[in-house]
Design a protein around this motif. Sequence first.
Motif, PDB file in Angstrom:
ATOM      1  N   VAL A 167      10.275  -7.763 -12.126  1.00  0.00           N
ATOM      2  CA  VAL A 167      11.051  -6.710 -11.268  1.00  0.00           C
ATOM      3  C   VAL A 167      11.721  -5.671 -12.216  1.00  0.00           C
ATOM      4  CG1 VAL A 167      12.922  -6.123  -9.559  1.00  0.00           C
ATOM      5  CG2 VAL A 167      11.083  -8.097  -9.115  1.00  0.00           C
ATOM      6  N   ILE A 168      12.403  -6.189 -13.518  1.00  0.00           N
ATOM      7  CA  ILE A 168      13.304  -5.282 -13.869  1.00  0.00           C
ATOM      8  C   ILE A 168      12.499  -4.506 -15.101  1.00  0.00           C
ATOM      9  CG2 ILE A 168      15.102  -5.063 -15.692  1.00  0.00           C
ATOM     10  CD1 ILE A 168      16.034  -5.856 -12.991  1.00  0.00           C
ATOM     11  N   HIS A 169      11.369  -5.012 -15.482  1.00  0.00           N
ATOM     12  CA  HIS A 169      10.552  -4.240 -16.312  1.00  0.00           C
ATOM     13  C   HIS A 169       9.269  -3.724 -15.978  1.00  0.00           C
ATOM     14  CE1 HIS A 169      13.344  -5.753 -19.711  1.00  0.00           C
ATOM     15  NE2 HIS A 169      13.098  -7.236 -19.322  1.00  0.00           N
ATOM     16  N   GLY A 170       9.162  -3.875 -14.755  1.00  0.00           N
ATOM     17  CA  GLY A 170       7.728  -3.257 -14.108  1.00  0.00           C
ATOM     18  C   GLY A 170       8.143  -1.825 -13.851  1.00  0.00           C
ATOM     19  N   LEU A 171       7.154  -1.013 -14.107  1.00  0.00           N
ATOM     20  CA  LEU A 171       7.037   0.404 -13.499  1.00  0.00           C
ATOM     21  C   LEU A 171       6.768   0.614 -12.105  1.00  0.00           C
ATOM     22  CD1 LEU A 171       4.727   1.728 -16.329  1.00  0.00           C
ATOM     23  CD2 LEU A 171       7.173   1.793 -16.428  1.00  0.00           C
ATOM     24  N   ILE A 172       8.086   1.158 -11.538  1.00  0.00           N
ATOM     25  CA  ILE A 172       8.180   1.128 -10.163  1.00  0.00           C
ATOM     26  C   ILE A 172       7.540   2.399  -9.443  1.00  0.00           C
ATOM     27  CG2 ILE A 172      10.078   0.955  -8.287  1.00  0.00           C
ATOM     28  CD1 ILE A 172      11.772  -0.522 -10.545  1.00  0.00           C
ATOM     29  N   GLU A 173       6.760   2.102  -8.574  1.00  0.00           N
ATOM     30  CA  GLU A 173       6.399   3.376  -7.491  1.00  0.00           C
ATOM     31  C   GLU A 173       7.632   3.532  -6.458  1.00  0.00           C
ATOM     32  OE1 GLU A 173       3.547   2.820  -3.938  1.00  0.00           O
ATOM     33  OE2 GLU A 173       2.431   3.775  -5.711  1.00  0.00           O
ATOM     34  N   ILE A 174       7.618   4.537  -5.903  1.00  0.00           N
ATOM     35  CA  ILE A 174       8.735   4.740  -4.955  1.00  0.00           C
ATOM     36  C   ILE A 174       8.681   4.129  -3.810  1.00  0.00           C
ATOM     37  CG2 ILE A 174       9.761   6.589  -3.482  1.00  0.00           C
ATOM     38  CD1 ILE A 174       9.291   8.658  -5.653  1.00  0.00           C
ATOM     39  N   PRO A 175       9.845   3.059  -3.673  1.00  0.00           N
ATOM     40  CA  PRO A 175       9.603   2.363  -2.381  1.00  0.00           C
ATOM     41  C   PRO A 175       9.200   2.967  -1.164  1.00  0.00           C
ATOM     42  CG  PRO A 175      11.706   1.742  -3.713  1.00  0.00           C
ATOM     43  CD  PRO A 175      10.889   3.295  -4.317  1.00  0.00           C
ATOM     44  N   ARG A 176       8.421   2.302  -0.255  1.00  0.00           N
ATOM     45  CA  ARG A 176       7.934   3.023   0.964  1.00  0.00           C
ATOM     46  C   ARG A 176       8.130   1.890   2.172  1.00  0.00           C
ATOM     47  NH1 ARG A 176       4.217   1.077  -2.059  1.00  0.00           N
ATOM     48  NH2 ARG A 176       2.515  -0.001  -1.048  1.00  0.00           N
ATOM     49  N   LYS A 177       8.025   2.462   3.323  1.00  0.00           N
ATOM     50  CA  LYS A 177       8.016   1.643   4.417  1.00  0.00           C
ATOM     51  C   LYS A 177       6.501   1.441   4.655  1.00  0.00           C
ATOM     52  CE  LYS A 177      10.432   0.204   8.298  1.00  0.00           C
ATOM     53  NZ  LYS A 177      11.644  -0.571   8.145  1.00  0.00           N
ATOM     54  N   ASP A 178       6.082   0.171   5.147  1.00  0.00           N
ATOM     55  CA  ASP A 178       4.988  -0.193   5.430  1.00  0.00           C
ATOM     56  C   ASP A 178       5.099  -0.004   7.040  1.00  0.00           C
ATOM     57  OD1 ASP A 178       2.889  -1.533   6.422  1.00  0.00           O
ATOM     58  OD2 ASP A 178       2.294  -2.551   4.648  1.00  0.00           O
ATOM     59  N   HIS A 179       4.406   0.686   7.728  1.00  0.00           N
ATOM     60  CA  HIS A 179       4.593   0.891   9.194  1.00  0.00           C
ATOM     61  C   HIS A 179       3.622  -0.213  10.051  1.00  0.00           C
ATOM     62  CE1 HIS A 179       6.749   4.621   8.931  1.00  0.00           C
ATOM     63  NE2 HIS A 179       6.073   4.924   7.595  1.00  0.00           N
ATOM     64  N   HIS A 180       2.834  -0.610   9.354  1.00  0.00           N
ATOM     65  CA  HIS A 180       1.843  -1.833  10.082  1.00  0.00           C
ATOM     66  C   HIS A 180       2.929  -2.928  10.024  1.00  0.00           C
ATOM     67  CE1 HIS A 180      -1.545   0.678  10.257  1.00  0.00           C
ATOM     68  NE2 HIS A 180      -1.436   1.043   8.935  1.00  0.00           N
ATOM     69  N   MET A 181       3.334  -3.139   9.000  1.00  0.00           N
ATOM     70  CA  MET A 181       4.315  -4.579   8.706  1.00  0.00           C
ATOM     71  C   MET A 181       5.906  -4.365   9.244  1.00  0.00           C
ATOM     72  SD  MET A 181       2.382  -6.271   5.540  1.00  0.00           S
ATOM     73  CE  MET A 181       3.352  -7.727   5.525  1.00  0.00           C
ATOM     74  N   GLY A 182       6.300  -3.294   9.028  1.00  0.00           N
ATOM     75  CA  GLY A 182       7.841  -3.038   9.258  1.00  0.00           C
ATOM     76  C   GLY A 182       8.543  -3.488   8.115  1.00  0.00           C
ATOM     77  N   HIS A 183       8.083  -3.611   7.103  1.00  0.00           N
ATOM     78  CA  HIS A 183       8.914  -3.704   5.975  1.00  0.00           C
ATOM     79  C   HIS A 183       8.904  -2.670   4.690  1.00  0.00           C
ATOM     80  CE1 HIS A 183       8.806  -8.222   7.045  1.00  0.00           C
ATOM     81  NE2 HIS A 183       7.619  -8.008   7.238  1.00  0.00           N
ATOM     82  N   GLY A 184       9.822  -2.782   3.844  1.00  0.00           N
ATOM     83  CA  GLY A 184       9.827  -1.871   2.806  1.00  0.00           C
ATOM     84  C   GLY A 184       9.143  -2.605   1.707  1.00  0.00           C
ATOM     85  N   VAL A 185       8.204  -1.699   0.980  1.00  0.00           N
ATOM     86  CA  VAL A 185       7.298  -2.297   0.069  1.00  0.00           C
ATOM     87  C   VAL A 185       7.388  -1.397  -1.336  1.00  0.00           C
ATOM     88  CG1 VAL A 185       4.828  -2.265  -0.607  1.00  0.00           C
ATOM     89  CG2 VAL A 185       5.390  -2.982   1.720  1.00  0.00           C
ATOM     90  N   THR A 186       7.530  -2.217  -2.189  1.00  0.00           N
ATOM     91  CA  THR A 186       7.459  -1.487  -3.714  1.00  0.00           C
ATOM     92  C   THR A 186       6.323  -1.746  -4.303  1.00  0.00           C
ATOM     93  OG1 THR A 186       9.905  -1.345  -3.574  1.00  0.00           O
ATOM     94  CG2 THR A 186       8.864  -1.102  -5.653  1.00  0.00           C
ATOM     95  N   THR A 187       5.673  -0.860  -5.039  1.00  0.00           N
ATOM     96  CA  THR A 187       4.441  -1.411  -5.978  1.00  0.00           C
ATOM     97  C   THR A 187       5.004  -1.318  -7.343  1.00  0.00           C
ATOM     98  OG1 THR A 187       2.718  -0.405  -4.281  1.00  0.00           O
ATOM     99  CG2 THR A 187       2.214  -0.933  -6.719  1.00  0.00           C
ATOM    100  N   LEU A 188       4.855  -2.649  -7.875  1.00  0.00           N
ATOM    101  CA  LEU A 188       5.358  -2.693  -9.368  1.00  0.00           C
ATOM    102  C   LEU A 188       3.976  -2.552 -10.335  1.00  0.00           C
ATOM    103  CD1 LEU A 188       7.803  -5.662  -9.156  1.00  0.00           C
ATOM    104  CD2 LEU A 188       8.273  -2.877  -9.497  1.00  0.00           C
ATOM    105  N   PHE A 189       3.903  -1.850 -11.387  1.00  0.00           N
ATOM    106  CA  PHE A 189       2.896  -1.592 -12.436  1.00  0.00           C
ATOM    107  C   PHE A 189       3.243  -2.443 -13.759  1.00  0.00           C
ATOM    108  CE2 PHE A 189       2.605   1.659  -9.643  1.00  0.00           C
ATOM    109  CZ  PHE A 189       1.312   1.896  -9.005  1.00  0.00           C
ATOM    110  N   THR A 190       2.505  -3.293 -14.269  1.00  0.00           N
ATOM    111  CA  THR A 190       2.907  -4.230 -15.432  1.00  0.00           C
ATOM    112  C   THR A 190       1.870  -4.040 -16.337  1.00  0.00           C
ATOM    113  OG1 THR A 190       1.839  -6.016 -14.470  1.00  0.00           O
ATOM    114  CG2 THR A 190       4.480  -5.694 -14.091  1.00  0.00           C
ATOM    115  N   GLU A 191       2.288  -4.218 -17.617  1.00  0.00           N
ATOM    116  CA  GLU A 191       1.590  -4.187 -18.884  1.00  0.00           C
ATOM    117  C   GLU A 191       1.927  -5.398 -19.780  1.00  0.00           C
ATOM    118  OE1 GLU A 191       0.095   0.619 -19.782  1.00  0.00           O
ATOM    119  OE2 GLU A 191       2.088  -0.203 -20.619  1.00  0.00           O
ATOM    120  N   SER A 192       0.830  -6.251 -20.138  1.00  0.00           N
ATOM    121  CA  SER A 192       1.123  -7.091 -20.876  1.00  0.00           C
ATOM    122  C   SER A 192       0.199  -7.137 -22.229  1.00  0.00           C
ATOM    123  CB  SER A 192       0.910  -8.667 -20.249  1.00  0.00           C
ATOM    124  OG  SER A 192       1.171  -9.496 -21.285  1.00  0.00           O
ATOM    125  N   GLY A 193       0.775  -7.478 -23.190  1.00  0.00           N
ATOM    126  CA  GLY A 193      -0.065  -7.478 -24.611  1.00  0.00           C
ATOM    127  C   GLY A 193      -0.215  -9.020 -25.244  1.00  0.00           C
TER     128      GLY A 193
END
Length: 188
Positions: A88-114
Amino acid sequence: MDETIANFQRWFTEIAVNWNNCERAGQKLLATILGNSPVAHAMCCEMGNVQLVNALNIAADLESEGTAKAIRRFCESFERLRAYRNFVIHGLIEIPRKDHHMGHGVTTLFTESGKGSFKIGTQNVLDGDLRAVAEWLGAFTLLAEGTALAIQNDEPSPSLDKFPLPARMAKNSRNHPLLERPPQSSPA
């Protein structure tokens, strides 16, 4: 401010603060086991997370059965929660959005690992997932603090047996596109 963004910021902040408290509680627990001296505290407050868990697991072998169980439970939880916290802390964060189908806030995290190879990943995280991580961190901080107090006062250690461990984190990752090999043509 949008409610979804405000909720994300709240849980993100609680994860960061609760992680720091959990980490410090583990350091205090080890310092207590080592005799609670200023030297023990100075040494433990500078330990990294891997060294801290290794030392606590070894120290558990020297404690009573109940205390050893509490220490091992803290260590196992700490390791699992460290993976969530780092994600969570080190992931690159997409702006949180509301999922209108599920009624929850959703955030997409992008990660990279070497680690082993260059991998990328994306994962949707619900507000409830973030809240659960923050609450787990708070609960296991109390376990470490309670165990340290029990050791100091020669009392039985607290138990969180009824509080389930967080599941091991499953990451959705794949090789980075630059590492994808083009299909090999077969000899004619």
